[in-house]
Design a protein around this motif. Structure first.
Motif, PDB file in Angstrom:
ATOM      1  N   GLN A 157      -4.139   0.612  -2.149  1.00  0.00           N
ATOM      2  CA  GLN A 157      -3.835  -0.635  -1.435  1.00  0.00           C
ATOM      3  C   GLN A 157      -3.953  -1.838  -2.361  1.00  0.00           C
ATOM      4  O   GLN A 157      -4.708  -1.825  -3.327  1.00  0.00           O
ATOM      5  CB  GLN A 157      -4.784  -0.831  -0.242  1.00  0.00           C
ATOM      6  N   ALA A 217       0.834  -1.201   0.000  1.00  0.00           N
ATOM      7  CA  ALA A 217       0.000   0.000   0.000  1.00  0.00           C
ATOM      8  C   ALA A 217       0.867   1.247   0.000  1.00  0.00           C
ATOM      9  O   ALA A 217       2.044   1.217   0.360  1.00  0.00           O
ATOM     10  CB  ALA A 217      -0.916   0.008   1.228  1.00  0.00           C
ATOM     11  N   ASP A 265      -3.757   7.297  -1.780  1.00  0.00           N
ATOM     12  CA  ASP A 265      -4.407   6.224  -1.037  1.00  0.00           C
ATOM     13  C   ASP A 265      -4.625   5.024  -1.950  1.00  0.00           C
ATOM     14  O   ASP A 265      -5.638   4.925  -2.641  1.00  0.00           O
ATOM     15  CB  ASP A 265      -5.746   6.744  -0.484  1.00  0.00           C
ATOM     16  N   VAL A 294      -2.125  -5.157   4.239  1.00  0.00           N
ATOM     17  CA  VAL A 294      -2.831  -4.225   3.345  1.00  0.00           C
ATOM     18  C   VAL A 294      -3.931  -3.494   4.117  1.00  0.00           C
ATOM     19  O   VAL A 294      -4.067  -2.266   4.045  1.00  0.00           O
ATOM     20  CB  VAL A 294      -3.438  -4.980   2.141  1.00  0.00           C
ATOM     21  N   GLY A 315      -3.832   0.435   5.358  1.00  0.00           N
ATOM     22  CA  GLY A 315      -4.962   1.255   4.913  1.00  0.00           C
ATOM     23  C   GLY A 315      -5.651   1.963   6.065  1.00  0.00           C
ATOM     24  O   GLY A 315      -5.997   3.154   5.972  1.00  0.00           O
TER      25      GLY A 315
END
Length: 329
Positions: free
Chosen positions: A303, A121, A301, A276, A280
Motif C-alpha cells: 500500500q 495499493a 500486500d 489506501v 488495504g
C-alpha cells in the motif's frame, strides 16, 4: 520536489504529524467509480468488479461502485482520460496491473509517466497461463513450443494486451527459456481484453492464448480451454492446483501479473489516504481471501509508498527486458 509536497512541508506540525487514519477519516466517499481500461471479461474488469463488490459487501463504500469499461491503447485511453480530464476526482480509482507498468516502461502512453497518477495499493498477484482450445492437439507447453520452433508461422498466440504488453512479454519469456532464439518470429495477436482473446481462440482464429489465471477462470470452469502451463514458481492452490507449471515441464519461466489500483494525480491527500487504507482493509478481509483462492490470485500486500516503489521497480525491470528483446531501443 512537487508543489503538493512543498505545501505539505509548509503545514503546521500538528497537521504534518497526523496519522494516515486521521487524514483518511477526513474524507467521505460519495459516488465511487472504478475504471477498467479494457472491455468486459478481462483482468482489469475482474479487478474493478470484484474489489468493488467486496467493498460494498463489507460496507466500506456507500451503495454500489460504478464500473466503467474504457478500452483502448492497452490502458492508454483510460490513463489519458484520468490525467487530462479527471485529475482531481477523489472518488475515482483505476484498475492497473503489470500490463500498465509494461506500457509505461515502453513509452506506449503518449506523454504518459507513472508520476502523473497516484499509486494506491495492490490486491494480489495473478500468475500467467498459456492455454489452448479444449480440442487442440497440444497437451503440454513443450509440444506447443516445438511446433513454433518447427514452423513459427503455423502458430498464432492471442492475448489481451498490445504487442509488447504483458501478455506478449509472458510468451516471450517462456519461449526464450524453452530455447527459442528468434523471439520476433513468434506470431502474437493483440486484442482489447482477455475475454476477446479467448473468444478468438475458441473461434479457431489463433492456436494459443496467453493471459492470467483470473481472466481465464470462467473458460476453465466451462471446459472450453485447456491450460498447458501456469507461469508460477509452484502449483497454485484451489481450482488451479490441477494444472502443471512451466517449471514442471522443464521450462524455467515465471510470469506474475500484479493487480492493483492507481488514482488521479490531483486526488487530495485525505482521499488518497482513505483509498489506501480501505483497499488495504479489503485485501485483508476473509471475503477477499476467498475471492483470491477461487480465482488463482497469489498474495501481494503493498500500500501507499511501498506500492509506488514496487511499481517504479517494475517499470525499470520491464524497460530493460523490452530493450533486450528489441521492443524498444
Amino acid at each position: 520536489m512537487s508543489l503538493r509536497r512543498l505545501l505539505v512541508l509548509a503545514l503546521p506540525l500538528a497537521f504534518a504529524t497526523a496519522t494516515l487514519s486521521d487524514r483518511a477519516s477526513a474524507f467521505e466517499p460519495s459516488s465511487t467509480e472504478c475504471i477498467a481500461p479494457a472491455n468486459p471479461g478481462g483482468g482489469w474488469d475482474f479487478t474493478c468488479r470484484q474489489v468493488g463488490k467486496t467493498m460494498q459487501d463489507l460496507g466500506f463504500i456507500p451503495g454500489t461502485m460504478k464500473v466503467t469499461n474504457l478500452a483502448g491503447g492497452s490502458g492508454g485511453v483510460a490513463f489519458a482520460e484520468v490525467v487530462n480530464k479527471r485529475n482531481d476526482d477523489n472518488n475515482l480509482i483505476v484498475a492497473a496491473s503489470s500490463a500498465t507498468s509494461s506500457r509505461l516502461a515502453q513509452g506506449a502512453y503518449p506523454g504518459g509517466d507513472m508520476g502523473q497518477v497516484r499509486w494506491l495499493a495492490s490486491v494480489g498477484a495473478d500468475y500467467g497461463i498459456i492455454a489452448v482450445a479444449k480440442d487442440s492437439k497440444f497437451n503440454t507447453l513443450p509440444e506447443l513450443f516445438d511446433a513454433i520452433k518447427a514452423d513459427p508461422s503455423s502458430i498464432a498466440v492471442s492475448g489481451g494486451s498490445a504487442v509488447g504488453g504483458w501478455d506478449h512479454l509472458k510468451v516471450l519469456i517462456a519461449a526464450k527459456r524453452a530455447g527459442i532464439d528468434k523471439l520476433r518470429q513468434i506470431k502474437y495477436v493483440a486484442f482489447e481484453g482477455g475475454g476477446e482473446a479467448v473468444t478468438q481462440l475458441l473461434a479457431g482464429s489463433v492456436q494459443a492464448f496467453s493471459g492470467d489465471a483470473s481472466e481465464a477462470k470462467g473458460f476453465v470452469d466451462s471446459g472450453d480451454i485447456k491450460v498447458l502451463a501456469v507461469l508460477a514458481p509452484e502449483r497454485l492452490p484451489g481450482d488451479f492446483s490441477k494444472f502443471p507449471t512451466a517449471k514442471e515441464q522443464g521450462i524455467d519461466a515465471v510470469g506474475a501479473n500484479w493487480r492493483g489500483f492507481y488514482a488521479p494525480g490531483g486526488m487530495s491527500d485525505e482521499a488518497y489516504d482513505w483509498w489506501v487504507e480501505t483497499i488495504g482493509k479489503t485485501y485483508k478481509s476473509d471475503e477477499w481471501k476467498k475471492t483470491m483462492a477461487s480465482n488463482g490470485l497469489a498474495p501481494l500486500d503493498l500500500q501507499g509508498e511501498d506500492f509506488e516503489k514496487f511499481v517504479a521497480e517494475s517499470v525499470a525491470e520491464i524497460k530493460e527486458l523490452s530493450q533486450e528483446i528489441g521492443i524498444i531501443k
